[in-house]
Design an enzyme around this catalytic site. Structure first.
Site, PDB file in Angstrom:
ATOM      1  N   GLY A 146      -0.459  -3.116   5.218  1.00  0.00           N
ATOM      2  CA  GLY A 146      -0.398  -4.477   5.734  1.00  0.00           C
ATOM      3  C   GLY A 146      -1.705  -5.211   5.556  1.00  0.00           C
ATOM      4  N   THR A 152       0.904  -1.149   0.000  1.00  0.00           N
ATOM      5  CA  THR A 152       0.000   0.000   0.000  1.00  0.00           C
ATOM      6  C   THR A 152       0.936   1.189   0.000  1.00  0.00           C
ATOM      7  OG1 THR A 152      -1.803  -1.080   1.216  1.00  0.00           O
ATOM      8  CG2 THR A 152      -1.590   1.263   1.559  1.00  0.00           C
ATOM      9  N   VAL A 195     -13.022  -4.979   0.473  1.00  0.00           N
ATOM     10  CA  VAL A 195     -12.487  -3.654   0.805  1.00  0.00           C
ATOM     11  C   VAL A 195     -11.603  -3.804   2.038  1.00  0.00           C
ATOM     12  CG1 VAL A 195     -13.073  -1.306   1.553  1.00  0.00           C
ATOM     13  CG2 VAL A 195     -14.493  -2.465  -0.165  1.00  0.00           C
ATOM     14  N   GLY A 196     -10.424  -3.225   2.003  1.00  0.00           N
ATOM     15  CA  GLY A 196      -9.494  -3.339   3.132  1.00  0.00           C
ATOM     16  C   GLY A 196      -9.604  -2.170   4.087  1.00  0.00           C
ATOM     17  N   ASP A 197      -8.555  -1.969   4.853  1.00  0.00           N
ATOM     18  CA  ASP A 197      -8.527  -0.919   5.880  1.00  0.00           C
ATOM     19  C   ASP A 197      -8.363   0.489   5.306  1.00  0.00           C
ATOM     20  OD1 ASP A 197      -5.886  -2.074   5.207  1.00  0.00           O
ATOM     21  OD2 ASP A 197      -5.139  -0.407   6.422  1.00  0.00           O
ATOM     22  N   GLY A 203      -5.130  -5.901   5.797  1.00  0.00           N
ATOM     23  CA  GLY A 203      -6.232  -4.993   6.082  1.00  0.00           C
ATOM     24  C   GLY A 203      -7.303  -5.513   7.012  1.00  0.00           C
TER      25      GLY A 203
HETATM   26  N1  GLY Z   1      -3.735  -2.635   3.763  1.00  0.00           N
HETATM   27  C1  GLY Z   1      -4.306  -2.739   2.483  1.00  0.00           C
HETATM   28  C2  GLY Z   1      -5.337  -3.754   2.371  1.00  0.00           C
HETATM   29  O1  GLY Z   1      -5.356  -4.721   3.123  1.00  0.00           O
HETATM   30  O2  GLY Z   1      -6.180  -3.644   1.510  1.00  0.00           O
END
Ligand code: GLY
Length: 285
Positions: free
Chosen positions: A209, A157, A186-188, A211
């Site tokens: 990392g 990221t 969808v991640g963090d 998410g």
């Molecule tokens: N940290 C990015 C994701 O996991 O999408």
């Protein structure tokens, strides 16, 4: 004024180390130029992240990780600490620079726009449709094939945090997410306080990392809130430890309102670069 950028958590192949360090240093310089020209923390963080989105070695924009069906679904967000304004986009398939779209959302009523709605909003704001195939690089395809063969999920990221001449703080983050992620995942990154957070009087954070764990630990918010009692290094470490107890690794850049900052990771490596009146640097630690 301070700018700190990261190029993502995860292991960097030795032959790519130099290019990755050059990339984060150049992104830092983009952000710094904005600050030095009197620009806001938001514009500086967005400029730094947009540079890394256009750089094919990083997992954001062109070169993003591919989802299970082999195409890009990007997440990005920017937060203005001065107003607690937040602009996020998720699952975007046809935008060259998702962080510039998130910047447009920051000025609109919604906090987060996803999928088709995000694309429609992009067109309304004059951001043209971009060929999804042009976001797919040979390297991303290789990594995707490898991930499917070995059933592993690489992450990565990009992000930036900035403090401008008027003392305003901002955080910006952009990602293609995990390699071979389910379609629609969808991640963090675009969730308030999970991968991206900034608050006046405290600080700004951008995470990278795994998410699912970073989101459940609200790492970016946890790190910024921790600045009320801890220095940046300890606050970032404590937030990442929370994610680790849930089972996930990652990294954080954390900038305090007094200009102190830290880049901390529980992942094997994280690239980052910084500049402040005290000096500048870039590292892959
Ligand atoms: N940290 C990015 C994701 O996991 O999408």
């Amino acid at each position: 004024m301070v700018i700190v950028v990261h190029g993502g958590a995860g292991r960097v192949a030795p032959e790519l180390e130099e290019a990755v360090l050059e990339g984060v240093a150049a992104a830092r310089d983009r952000g710094w130029r904005v600050l030095a020209g009197g620009g806001s923390a938001v514009e500086a963080a967005v400029a730094a992240v947009a540079y890394l989105e256009d750089h094919p070695l990083f997992n954001a924009g062109t070169g993003s990780a591919l989802n299970r069906q082999g195409f890009v679904e990007a997440d990005a967000a920017v937060m203005d600490g001065a107003t607690l304004g937040f602009g996020g986009v998720a699952g975007v398939r046809d935008v060259k620079n998702p962080i510039r779209l998130a910047r447009e959302v920051l000025d609109a009523e919604p906090v987060l726009l996803a999928g088709e709605g995000a694309s429609l909003f992009a067109r309304e704001r004059g951001i043209p449709a971009y060929d999804p195939a042009a976001l797919v690089t040979e390297r991303a395809l290789e990594r995707w094939r490898e991930a499917r063969r070995r059933k592993v999920r690489g992450s990565g990221t990009v992000g930036a945090v900035a403090l401008d001449a008027r003392g305003r703080l901002a955080a910006a983050t952009s990602t293609g997410g995990l390699v071979d992620k389910p379609v629609g995942r969808v991640g963090d990154t675009p969730l308030v306080g999970a991968g991206t957070y900034a608050e006046a009087g405290l600080g700004a954070a951008s995470a990278t990392g795994e998410g699912e764990y970073l989101a459940r630990a609200l790492v970016a918010f946890r790190a910024v809130a921790g600045l009320a009692e801890l220095g940046p290094e300890a606050a970032a470490r404590r937030a990442l430890e929370r994610a680790r107890t849930l089972g996930g690794e990652g990294g954080l850049i954390l900038l305090a309102t007094d200009g102190r900052f830290a880049a901390v990771h529980t992942s094997p490596q994280m690239s980052h670069a910084w500049r402040s009146p005290k000096g500048e640097g870039a590292a892959l630690s």
